[in-house]
Design an enzyme around this catalytic site. Structure first.
Site, PDB file in Angstrom:
ATOM      1  N   SER A 108       1.826  12.843  97.409  1.00 37.68           N
ATOM      2  CA  SER A 108       0.809  11.936  96.887  1.00 37.68           C
ATOM      3  C   SER A 108       1.189  10.487  97.173  1.00 37.68           C
ATOM      4  O   SER A 108       1.384  10.119  98.331  1.00 37.68           O
ATOM      5  CB  SER A 108       0.616  12.216  95.389  1.00 37.68           C
ATOM      6  OG  SER A 108      -0.512  11.554  94.895  1.00 37.68           O
ATOM      7  N   HIS A 132      -2.963  13.933  99.750  1.00 39.48           N
ATOM      8  CA  HIS A 132      -4.327  14.171  99.280  1.00 39.48           C
ATOM      9  C   HIS A 132      -4.973  12.836  98.926  1.00 39.48           C
ATOM     10  O   HIS A 132      -4.302  11.825  98.783  1.00 39.48           O
ATOM     11  CB  HIS A 132      -4.380  15.142  98.090  1.00 39.48           C
ATOM     12  CG  HIS A 132      -3.663  14.662  96.863  1.00 39.48           C
ATOM     13  ND1 HIS A 132      -3.502  15.437  95.738  1.00 39.48           N
ATOM     14  CD2 HIS A 132      -3.055  13.479  96.561  1.00 39.48           C
ATOM     15  CE1 HIS A 132      -2.841  14.769  94.816  1.00 39.48           C
ATOM     16  NE2 HIS A 132      -2.563  13.583  95.287  1.00 39.48           N
TER      17      HIS A 132
END
Length: 222
Positions: free
Chosen positions: A97, A120
């Site tokens: 992330s 993501h």
């Protein structure tokens, strides 16, 4: 003696190894190494302190993080981009992330062989009680930020903005080798030949009755 002791204490408490110009990201006192105000501000202060001591030698950030606040991450990203010395990256464990963008933005990016990388798109955390107008404004901000994040990855890898936008719609897990192929990292840290450092481990197979006895004893515990 005493100076070395002080340096070791700072590595443990503040995550800064002054002698080797290394910063270990994350707050030990908070029992995590994720992106929040505390971990980011401590890292930035450590970067500034090392630059003040020597404005030409590189700095290395060591990281193992499953992510966290995107706004705090972008604060650290901006600090690295404006830093007058090279900022290198060494990663292991999880680089996920928010941590991926710090990895991408450093000057030389090295990760360990079994590092798990996950990319993501950003999450906005929309409030269900917000008005339609408030939700619309929030979505606009999320889209602007996500576009910026994909641009950062495109700038620092071999892949395009469109590639990152598409693959980032769901959690994309990458091996170290895949990250190297994409240009997200520059080096996979090689393992040393441990046989030169330890007594040889003889791989002699256990056979016959002895093998059956050992197996039976251990299988009884299952």
């Amino acid at each position: 003696g005493n100076m070395q002791k002080v340096d070791i204490e700072r590595v443990i408490s503040d995550g800064i190894d002054v002698a080797n110009r290394c910063i270990f990201f994350g707050s030990v006192s908070e029992k995590n190494s994720d992106f929040d105000w505390l971990s980011v501000e401590l890292t930035i202060r450590n970067i500034r302190a090392l630059v003040a001591m020597n404005a030409s030698e590189p700095i290395t950030i060591h990281m193992n993080s499953s992510g966290g606040s995107e706004s705090d991450m972008m604060r650290l990203y901006d600090e690295i981009q404006s830093c007058p010395v090279k900022v290198n990256f060494v990663g292991g464990g999880n680089i996920m992330s928010a941590a991926v963008w710090i990895l991408a933005g450093c000057d030389h990016r090295a990760i360990h062989e079994h590092t798990v990388i996950m990319v993501h798109e950003g999450s906005g955390g929309l409030d269900g009680d917000a008005t339609h107008i408030q939700q619309s404004i929030e979505m606009d901000q999320i889209n602007i930020r996500n576009n910026k994040l994909w641009e950062v990855l495109a700038k620092n890898t071999r892949m395009t903005v469109d590639f990152w936008r598409v693959v980032g719609q769901r959690d994309l897990y990458l091996t170290a080798k895949e990250a190297l192929e994409l240009g997200l990292v520059d080096e996979i840290i090689p393992h040393l030949d441990r046989s030169k450092l330890r007594t040889s481990r003889k791989n002699v197979k256990i056979k016959g009755k002895k093998k059956e006895t050992i197996e039976a004893k251990l299988l009884d515990r299952v």
